[in-house]
Motif scaffolding. Structure first.
Motif, mmCIF file in Angstrom:
data_model
loop_
_atom_site.group_PDB
_atom_site.id
_atom_site.type_symbol
_atom_site.label_atom_id
_atom_site.label_comp_id
_atom_site.label_asym_id
_atom_site.label_seq_id
_atom_site.Cartn_x
_atom_site.Cartn_y
_atom_site.Cartn_z
ATOM 1 N N LYS A 33 8.829 27.799 -24.061
ATOM 2 C CA LYS A 33 8.650 28.000 -25.499
ATOM 3 C C LYS A 33 8.702 26.600 -26.078
ATOM 4 N N LEU A 34 7.606 26.179 -26.691
ATOM 5 C CA LEU A 34 7.506 24.821 -27.218
ATOM 6 C C LEU A 34 7.644 24.831 -28.733
ATOM 7 N N SER A 35 8.541 23.995 -29.232
ATOM 8 C CA SER A 35 8.695 23.779 -30.665
ATOM 9 C C SER A 35 8.211 22.365 -30.973
ATOM 10 N N LEU A 36 7.320 22.259 -31.959
ATOM 11 C CA LEU A 36 6.726 20.966 -32.307
ATOM 12 C C LEU A 36 7.267 20.467 -33.641
ATOM 13 N N PHE A 37 7.547 19.154 -33.692
ATOM 14 C CA PHE A 37 8.064 18.529 -34.907
ATOM 15 C C PHE A 37 7.244 17.287 -35.206
ATOM 16 N N ASN A 38 6.924 17.076 -36.488
ATOM 17 C CA ASN A 38 6.055 15.968 -36.910
ATOM 18 C C ASN A 38 6.752 14.617 -36.964
ATOM 19 N N HIS A 39 8.069 14.628 -37.025
ATOM 20 C CA HIS A 39 8.845 13.383 -37.054
ATOM 21 C C HIS A 39 10.292 13.713 -36.720
ATOM 22 N N GLY A 40 11.064 12.666 -36.529
ATOM 23 C CA GLY A 40 12.439 12.834 -36.089
ATOM 24 C C GLY A 40 13.337 13.567 -37.061
ATOM 25 N N GLN A 41 13.124 13.379 -38.354
ATOM 26 C CA GLN A 41 13.983 14.072 -39.316
ATOM 27 C C GLN A 41 13.779 15.573 -39.242
ATOM 28 N N GLU A 42 12.532 16.000 -39.041
ATOM 29 C CA GLU A 42 12.252 17.436 -38.870
ATOM 30 C C GLU A 42 13.014 17.991 -37.664
ATOM 31 N N LEU A 43 12.988 17.254 -36.556
ATOM 32 C CA LEU A 43 13.715 17.671 -35.352
ATOM 33 C C LEU A 43 15.212 17.757 -35.633
ATOM 34 N N MET A 44 15.779 16.726 -36.249
ATOM 35 C CA MET A 44 17.222 16.717 -36.495
ATOM 36 C C MET A 44 17.635 17.831 -37.452
#
Length: 148
Positions: A33-44
């Motif tokens: 299951k892949l979750s995609l984030f556009n930048h590091g703040q989105e991931l955090m």
């Protein structure tokens, strides 16, 4: 083939790289299951949500706007709830300084973005097949830099 689903996260500001990574993951034999984030703040922001299902492995691009991969790596390693997450640096940089700095800050593996889809697919599959408990307990500079 394992029936266990691997929860993978990718933080990368390049839309084409996210798309290629997503296609590579879809075509391998490991269920993910892949979750995609556009930048590091989105991931955090995602990782710090209450009751979040944490990823088994995070692929972090180093050069992103807002919060880069190095900032994310340091923040994750300093957070008691996140510090044990497996982190693969996924970058176009082959700078010895970047490799050394990510190693010293606790990344588990460093993958240069491959220059073709076949190599990307092979690299991602091989990284997902690693026995991470063994890999991280024997971590050194030779095992850190993933070679295609």
């Amino acid at each position: 083939m394992s029936t266990k689903l691997l929860n993978i996260a990718l933080a990368d500001d390049d839309e084409d790289d996210r798309m290629l990574f997503s296609e590579a993951i879809e075509d391998i034999s490991i269920r993910t299951k892949l979750s995609l984030f556009n930048h590091g703040q989105e991931l955090m922001d995602y990782l710090n949500l209450p009751n979040v299902i944490l990823p088994n492995l995070i692929f972090l691009d180093l050069n992103m706007p807002i919060k880069n991969g190095m900032q994310c790596l340091k923040e994750i390693r300093q957070n008691p709830d996140l510090k044990d997450l497996c982190i693969a640096i996924y970058s176009t940089s082959s700078s010895e300084r970047d490799i050394e700095e990510t190693f010293l800050n606790g990344a588990n593996i460093y993958l240069n973005k491959p220059n073709n889809f076949g190599k990307l697919q092979d690299s991602v599959e091989r990284i997902l097949q690693l026995n991470w408990q063994y890999h991280t307990s024997n971590l050194n500079k030779d095992t850190f830099l993933f070679r295609i």
